[in-house]
Design an enzyme around this catalytic site. Sequence first.
Site, PDB file in Angstrom:
ATOM      1  CG  ASP A 142     -31.916 -29.546  -1.265  1.00 38.51           C
ATOM      2  OD1 ASP A 142     -32.365 -30.534  -0.649  1.00 38.51           O
ATOM      3  OD2 ASP A 142     -31.895 -28.399  -0.787  1.00 38.51           O
ATOM      4  CE  LYS A 143     -27.211 -31.113 -10.411  1.00 38.72           C
ATOM      5  NZ  LYS A 143     -26.289 -32.185 -10.875  1.00 38.72           N
TER       6      LYS A 143
END
Length: 311
Positions: free
Chosen positions: A237-238
């Site tokens: 996600d990051k």
Amino acid sequence: MHTGTIDPATIPGGIDLGLTLESGQSYLWTRADGDGYTGDPDGSQWYTTVTRAAGAPPGGESREGDPRVLQVRERPDGGLDWRATMPAAALVRERLRLDDDLDAIAARAPSDPVIGAAFDAHRGLRLIDDPAYPTLIAFICSTQMRVARIHGMVTDLRRDLGDPVEFDGATVHAFPTPERLAAAGEDRLRELGLGYRAPYVAETARMVADGTHPADAAGMQYEDAREWLTRFVGVGDKVADCVALFALGFDEAVPLDTWIQTAIEERFPDCDRDSYAETSRALRDRLGPDAGYVQTYLFHHLRTAEAATAD
DNA sequence: TCCGTAAGGTATCAG
DNA sequence: CTGATACCTTACGGA
């Protein structure tokens, strides 16, 4: 060689070029007096990048074509000089997002002492709009790495595996093509210091070479785009959020890195949820429509030493 | 000089 | 689906 200048009157809120390019958003530029990221940024120096685009939609760098050199530096009057192997006035505006009105963005940001301090302390810091594929690889390399070393890794990849281009009597290197990175293989990439990221980069490069391009996420809804980007190996996600924000024009993206996580715990504890997706949603609601811009100022402010005494 | 720690997280594997 | 763990390498700070 093509050259040009950009009038400061056409840059609402101004630009601090060194800050913008060395604040950990982009790893695709190098400063004339060295690798950059190792000392204080200096926007009066020429910053050089190599690109295959001559004016593309967000994240839509052309997937083929000859590499072309672009250099930019800050003028004493607050404007910019540029030099390039092609006409580049529009490209400079696009890549450095010169049409963004920084004063308006700061005014729209939530009234919070730390956010206000971050905007005040780093005038002229802009989001950038980099090409999607090099950004994807750079941020796969970024995990558990300091900003200066990420830049070093990307610079090493360019020097060892990128196509050389002559410009103004010097040789600069383009970012390696997906085919070249994939062909280099895990072992070669480990030799270049990528560590456990080597197989991630090799496999993701193979996916891009085979036709799955990160720029294809540009037309999706933001959360769909972030999810879709995690199909690339080494992308969670990051990292997906970094690509969404710095390359695909998703201004609402807020990469939840360790700095921002700390800020959430200390400043916005009510945004701290059980999952990345929910925390992201809560923080975006809190930071407003320019959440990505606010995140960038916060990240830089918290990361720099002076922040330690600012609050 | 040497060693422990942490650095813009992610993949993998239990439960 | 959620939580715990290993992971390459390097640049630091403290012993």
